[in-house]
Design an enzyme around this catalytic site. Structure first.
Site, PDB file in Angstrom:
ATOM      1  N   THR A 134       0.871  -1.110  -0.098  1.00  0.00           N
ATOM      2  CA  THR A 134       0.034   0.010   0.069  1.00  0.00           C
ATOM      3  C   THR A 134       0.976   1.204   0.121  1.00  0.00           C
ATOM      4  OG1 THR A 134      -1.468   1.180   1.582  1.00  0.00           O
ATOM      5  CG2 THR A 134      -0.009  -0.149   2.404  1.00  0.00           C
ATOM      6  N   ASP A 135       0.470   2.245  -0.467  1.00  0.00           N
ATOM      7  CA  ASP A 135       0.863   3.609  -0.439  1.00  0.00           C
ATOM      8  C   ASP A 135       0.871   4.278   0.999  1.00  0.00           C
ATOM      9  OD1 ASP A 135      -1.792   4.299  -0.096  1.00  0.00           O
ATOM     10  OD2 ASP A 135      -1.785   5.747  -1.711  1.00  0.00           O
ATOM     11  N   GLU A 136       0.246   3.367   1.893  1.00  0.00           N
ATOM     12  CA  GLU A 136       0.158   4.295   3.275  1.00  0.00           C
ATOM     13  C   GLU A 136       1.348   3.954   3.994  1.00  0.00           C
ATOM     14  OE1 GLU A 136      -3.284   3.465   5.747  1.00  0.00           O
ATOM     15  OE2 GLU A 136      -4.691   3.912   3.996  1.00  0.00           O
ATOM     16  N   TYR A 160      -2.226  -0.423  10.902  1.00  0.00           N
ATOM     17  CA  TYR A 160      -2.106  -1.407   9.672  1.00  0.00           C
ATOM     18  C   TYR A 160      -0.932  -0.884   8.795  1.00  0.00           C
ATOM     19  CZ  TYR A 160      -3.325  -1.615   4.759  1.00  0.00           C
ATOM     20  OH  TYR A 160      -3.303  -2.003   3.206  1.00  0.00           O
ATOM     21  N   LYS A 164       2.058  -3.357   7.118  1.00  0.00           N
ATOM     22  CA  LYS A 164       2.475  -3.638   6.025  1.00  0.00           C
ATOM     23  C   LYS A 164       3.936  -3.130   5.631  1.00  0.00           C
ATOM     24  CE  LYS A 164       0.128  -4.592   2.896  1.00  0.00           C
ATOM     25  NZ  LYS A 164      -0.304  -5.815   2.388  1.00  0.00           N
TER      26      LYS A 164
HETATM   27  P1  NAD Z   1      -9.449  -7.493   1.800  1.00  0.00           P
HETATM   28  O1  NAD Z   1      -9.403  -7.353   3.336  1.00  0.00           O
HETATM   29  O2  NAD Z   1     -10.886  -7.312   0.933  1.00  0.00           O
HETATM   30  O3  NAD Z   1      -9.058  -8.997   1.439  1.00  0.00           O
HETATM   31  C1  NAD Z   1      -8.095  -9.761   2.322  1.00  0.00           C
HETATM   32  C2  NAD Z   1      -8.361 -11.040   2.017  1.00  0.00           C
HETATM   33  O4  NAD Z   1      -7.175 -11.817   2.743  1.00  0.00           O
HETATM   34  C3  NAD Z   1      -9.567 -11.779   2.569  1.00  0.00           C
HETATM   35  O5  NAD Z   1     -10.103 -12.714   1.587  1.00  0.00           O
HETATM   36  C4  NAD Z   1      -9.022 -12.461   3.468  1.00  0.00           C
HETATM   37  O6  NAD Z   1     -10.015 -13.682   4.174  1.00  0.00           O
HETATM   38  C5  NAD Z   1      -7.836 -12.868   3.327  1.00  0.00           C
HETATM   39  N1  NAD Z   1      -6.835 -13.234   4.603  1.00  0.00           N
HETATM   40  C6  NAD Z   1      -6.679 -12.499   5.729  1.00  0.00           C
HETATM   41  N2  NAD Z   1      -5.834 -13.070   6.358  1.00  0.00           N
HETATM   42  C7  NAD Z   1      -5.373 -14.150   6.000  1.00  0.00           C
HETATM   43  C8  NAD Z   1      -4.385 -15.255   6.159  1.00  0.00           C
HETATM   44  N3  NAD Z   1      -3.726 -15.291   7.430  1.00  0.00           N
HETATM   45  N4  NAD Z   1      -4.471 -16.106   5.372  1.00  0.00           N
HETATM   46  C9  NAD Z   1      -4.936 -16.222   4.192  1.00  0.00           C
HETATM   47  N5  NAD Z   1      -5.937 -15.344   3.754  1.00  0.00           N
HETATM   48  C10 NAD Z   1      -6.072 -14.245   4.727  1.00  0.00           C
HETATM   49  O7  NAD Z   1      -8.283  -6.613   1.229  1.00  0.00           O
HETATM   50  P2  NAD Z   1      -7.909  -5.819  -0.150  1.00  0.00           P
HETATM   51  O8  NAD Z   1      -8.573  -4.615   0.021  1.00  0.00           O
HETATM   52  O9  NAD Z   1      -8.515  -6.917  -1.207  1.00  0.00           O
HETATM   53  O10 NAD Z   1      -6.521  -5.664  -0.154  1.00  0.00           O
HETATM   54  C11 NAD Z   1      -5.434  -6.786  -0.636  1.00  0.00           C
HETATM   55  C12 NAD Z   1      -4.211  -6.452  -0.441  1.00  0.00           C
HETATM   56  O11 NAD Z   1      -3.796  -5.207  -1.078  1.00  0.00           O
HETATM   57  C13 NAD Z   1      -3.638  -6.319   0.863  1.00  0.00           C
HETATM   58  O12 NAD Z   1      -2.524  -6.650   1.108  1.00  0.00           O
HETATM   59  C14 NAD Z   1      -3.925  -4.582   1.064  1.00  0.00           C
HETATM   60  O13 NAD Z   1      -3.001  -4.309   2.099  1.00  0.00           O
HETATM   61  C15 NAD Z   1      -3.386  -4.230  -0.220  1.00  0.00           C
HETATM   62  N6  NAD Z   1      -3.868  -3.066  -0.677  1.00  0.00           N
HETATM   63  C16 NAD Z   1      -5.193  -2.713  -0.653  1.00  0.00           C
HETATM   64  C17 NAD Z   1      -5.514  -1.456  -1.193  1.00  0.00           C
HETATM   65  C18 NAD Z   1      -6.896  -0.865  -1.173  1.00  0.00           C
HETATM   66  O14 NAD Z   1      -7.371   0.264  -1.507  1.00  0.00           O
HETATM   67  N7  NAD Z   1      -8.128  -1.937  -0.737  1.00  0.00           N
HETATM   68  C19 NAD Z   1      -4.669  -0.328  -1.766  1.00  0.00           C
HETATM   69  C20 NAD Z   1      -3.341  -0.855  -1.759  1.00  0.00           C
HETATM   70  C21 NAD Z   1      -2.974  -2.079  -1.275  1.00  0.00           C
HETATM   71  O1  DAU Z   2      -4.271   4.010   0.247  1.00  0.00           O
HETATM   72  C1  DAU Z   2      -4.291   2.575   0.442  1.00  0.00           C
HETATM   73  C2  DAU Z   2      -5.355   1.962   1.532  1.00  0.00           C
HETATM   74  O2  DAU Z   2      -6.763   2.669   1.108  1.00  0.00           O
HETATM   75  C3  DAU Z   2      -5.239   0.692   1.559  1.00  0.00           C
HETATM   76  O3  DAU Z   2      -3.885   0.177   1.937  1.00  0.00           O
HETATM   77  C4  DAU Z   2      -6.092   0.079   2.718  1.00  0.00           C
HETATM   78  O4  DAU Z   2      -6.276  -1.403   2.656  1.00  0.00           O
HETATM   79  C5  DAU Z   2      -7.473   0.519   2.068  1.00  0.00           C
HETATM   80  O5  DAU Z   2      -8.298   0.251   3.357  1.00  0.00           O
HETATM   81  C6  DAU Z   2      -7.616   1.955   2.075  1.00  0.00           C
HETATM   82  O6  DAU Z   2      -7.285   2.876   3.168  1.00  0.00           O
HETATM   83  P1  DAU Z   2      -8.004   4.050   3.789  1.00  0.00           P
HETATM   84  O7  DAU Z   2      -7.958   4.078   5.156  1.00  0.00           O
HETATM   85  O8  DAU Z   2      -7.862   5.402   2.937  1.00  0.00           O
HETATM   86  O9  DAU Z   2      -9.524   3.739   3.318  1.00  0.00           O
HETATM   87  P2  DAU Z   2     -11.082   3.981   3.960  1.00  0.00           P
HETATM   88  O10 DAU Z   2     -11.862   3.794   2.991  1.00  0.00           O
HETATM   89  O11 DAU Z   2     -11.259   3.405   5.053  1.00  0.00           O
HETATM   90  O12 DAU Z   2     -11.017   5.459   4.289  1.00  0.00           O
HETATM   91  C7  DAU Z   2     -10.861   6.427   3.023  1.00  0.00           C
HETATM   92  C8  DAU Z   2     -10.878   7.630   3.597  1.00  0.00           C
HETATM   93  O13 DAU Z   2     -12.003   8.084   4.071  1.00  0.00           O
HETATM   94  C9  DAU Z   2     -10.061   8.162   4.885  1.00  0.00           C
HETATM   95  O14 DAU Z   2      -9.389   9.243   4.724  1.00  0.00           O
HETATM   96  C10 DAU Z   2     -11.030   7.821   5.940  1.00  0.00           C
HETATM   97  C11 DAU Z   2     -12.255   8.247   5.558  1.00  0.00           C
HETATM   98  N1  DAU Z   2     -13.428   7.846   5.928  1.00  0.00           N
HETATM   99  C12 DAU Z   2     -13.606   6.464   6.015  1.00  0.00           C
HETATM  100  C13 DAU Z   2     -14.555   5.909   6.699  1.00  0.00           C
HETATM  101  C14 DAU Z   2     -14.668   4.299   6.702  1.00  0.00           C
HETATM  102  C15 DAU Z   2     -14.609   8.784   6.340  1.00  0.00           C
HETATM  103  O15 DAU Z   2     -14.425   9.799   6.199  1.00  0.00           O
HETATM  104  N2  DAU Z   2     -15.737   8.007   6.817  1.00  0.00           N
HETATM  105  C16 DAU Z   2     -15.748   6.765   6.964  1.00  0.00           C
HETATM  106  O16 DAU Z   2     -16.680   6.174   7.422  1.00  0.00           O
END
Ligand code: NAD
Ligand code: DAU
Length: 355
Positions: A134-136, A160, A164
């Site tokens: 992630t970019d975080e 989180y 990562k």
């Molecule tokens: P998600 O939470 O939707 O999915 C995670 C999956 O991993 C789930 O299916 C869960 O059951 C599985 N899992 C969790 N723990 C496990 C374990 N110990 N063994 C096997 N499986 C397990 O997450 P996502 O949003 O699809 O993110 C996927 C990856 O991409 C993560 O590594 C996250 O950090 C990264 N990422 C997410 C975002 C985003 O915006 N969602 C952005 C950048 C990077």
């Molecule tokens: O930047 C990549 C990341 O983006 C991934 O690594 C994470 O897995 C993914 O969950 C996401 O993280 P964020 O924390 O940015 O996503 P979230 O949807 O939780 O929140 C997006 C923005 O919105 C953040 O600034 C918090 C705000 N927010 C979130 C929720 C759930 C609100 O204002 N209200 C809300 O109810």
């Protein structure tokens, strides 16, 4: 034919990757997923019946099981998406983030190293361990100016993002120390179909549909850089198959929006697609709530490395992707209704305030 093992394939991004790879007869896909609250086999229904698709329920931290799976399926590429992914949950309870994101990744690296070392030389040449991050990990940017590049120093803020960041360092160390051929990618905020409705965009869509408050943290001025999930899935496959080993790639949609702009954008589209009774706008439901502790101000990705080296670029704009996403949620109640009823009902997470 090459075999790609996708951990976390029942999650939001992992399932998009599986739907993409499994549509190509040149690849077979093996998913390993623990099926936590965030994983759902229904996200894999479009590919579950394909001859080139296999699902295994297991934990990446279960090293004997992972070693057996690697021996049995002989993958050419491992894409590690398994993770605890929600920042707010990491504030409420960090331990699962440490277990899966750090210890689980360590364990998978060790199983992968054993597996890699006994491969014949020609298969060693092809093998890749792709860690999806992630970019975080880079922390926050000021509101004006600057973007994350691959050279930006790590400065994670939340449990989180710290977990990562730790996993990224382990992956790089396994490359430098043991010669494991890795690639790493750091992506910005994804959105799209099958997104678990604890995250901002699906939460706001479903709360609006249910006439519930649309919670905006703080003043809504925090900025995220949004990427449609299928664009990310294409980038991930490019990186896994063609990225240079030992390298990291930043992935982003060049679509910075404040959270308030995102929520208002959803309201405008819903006003058109599913008008409320009495000619009211969904904007009336917007509610400013207590800020997220340690809330990063702004993220923005410089994606010029992946664009220049691999020719990848996003196909969706934020506006086209958001409309597709809202359409999908309106038409796929059968996917989200059981989740809203059983796994997560839309309550506030990650607020340290006692209620
Ligand atoms: P998600 O939470 O939707 O999915 C995670 C999956 O991993 C789930 O299916 C869960 O059951 C599985 N899992 C969790 N723990 C496990 C374990 N110990 N063994 C096997 N499986 C397990 O997450 P996502 O949003 O699809 O993110 C996927 C990856 O991409 C993560 O590594 C996250 O950090 C990264 N990422 C997410 C975002 C985003 O915006 N969602 C952005 C950048 C990077
Ligand atoms: O930047 C990549 C990341 O983006 C991934 O690594 C994470 O897995 C993914 O969950 C996401 O993280 P964020 O924390 O940015 O996503 P979230 O949807 O939780 O929140 C997006 C923005 O919105 C953040 O600034 C918090 C705000 N927010 C979130 C929720 C759930 C609100 O204002 N209200 C809300 O109810």
């Amino acid at each position: 034919m090459s075999c790609i093992l996708v951990t976390g394939g029942a999650g939001f991004i992992g399932s998009a990757v599986c739907r993409l790879i499994s549509s190509d007869d040149n690849h077979s896909v093996v998913v390993v997923d623990k099926l936590t609250y965030a994983g759902s086999t229904s996200s894999l229904e479009p590919v579950a019946g394909n001859a080139n698709f296999t699902f295994i329920r297991d934990d990446i931290g279960n090293r004997p099981a992972m070693s057996n799976i690697l021996q049995e399926h002989q993958p050419d590429v491992i894409m590690n998406l398994a993770a605890e992914s929600h920042v707010d949950r990491s504030i409420d309870g960090p331990s699962e983030f440490i277990n899966t994101n750090i210890v689980g990744t360590f364990s998978l690296l060790e199983a992968s190293r054993d597996y890699f070392e006994q491969l014949p030389d020609d298969r060693k040449e092809r093998f890749r361990f792709h860690h999806i991050s992630t970019d975080e990990v880079f922390g926050q940017l000021p509101l004006e100016g600057g973007k994350f590049t691959e050279e930006t120093a790590y400065a994670p803020s939340s449990p989180y993002s710290a977990s990562k960041a730790a996993s990224d360092h382990l992956v790089m160390a396994w490359h430098h120390t043991y010669g494991l051929p890795i690639v790493l990618s750091n992506c910005s905020n994804n959105y799209g179909p099958y997104h678990f409705p604890e995250k901002l965009i699906p939460l706001v869509i479903l709360n609006a549909v249910h006439e519930k408050e649309l919670p905006v943290y703080g003043t809504g001025a925090n900025v995220r850089d949004w990427l449609y999930v299928d664009d990310h899935a294409r980038a991930l496959v490019e990186i896994a198959l063609r990225g240079r080993t030992g390298q990291s790639y930043n992935v982003g949609g060049d679509a910075e929006r404040t959270n308030l702009q995102v929520v208002e954008g959803i309201c405008s589209i819903l006003d058109r697609l599913k008008p409320r009774k009495g000619n009211k706008s969904y904007r009336d439901l917007i509610t400013f709530v207590a800020d997220r502790p340690g809330h990063d101000l702004r993220y923005a990705i410089d994606a010029s490395k992946i664009t220049g080296e691999l020719g990848w670029r996003p196909l969706e704009t934020f506006e086209s992707g958001l409309e597709k996403t809202i359409d999908w949620y309106l038409e796929n109640k059968s996917w989200w209704q059981p989740i809203r009823e059983n796994n997560y009902r839309g309550q506030r997470l990650g607020s340290l305030e006692k209620v």
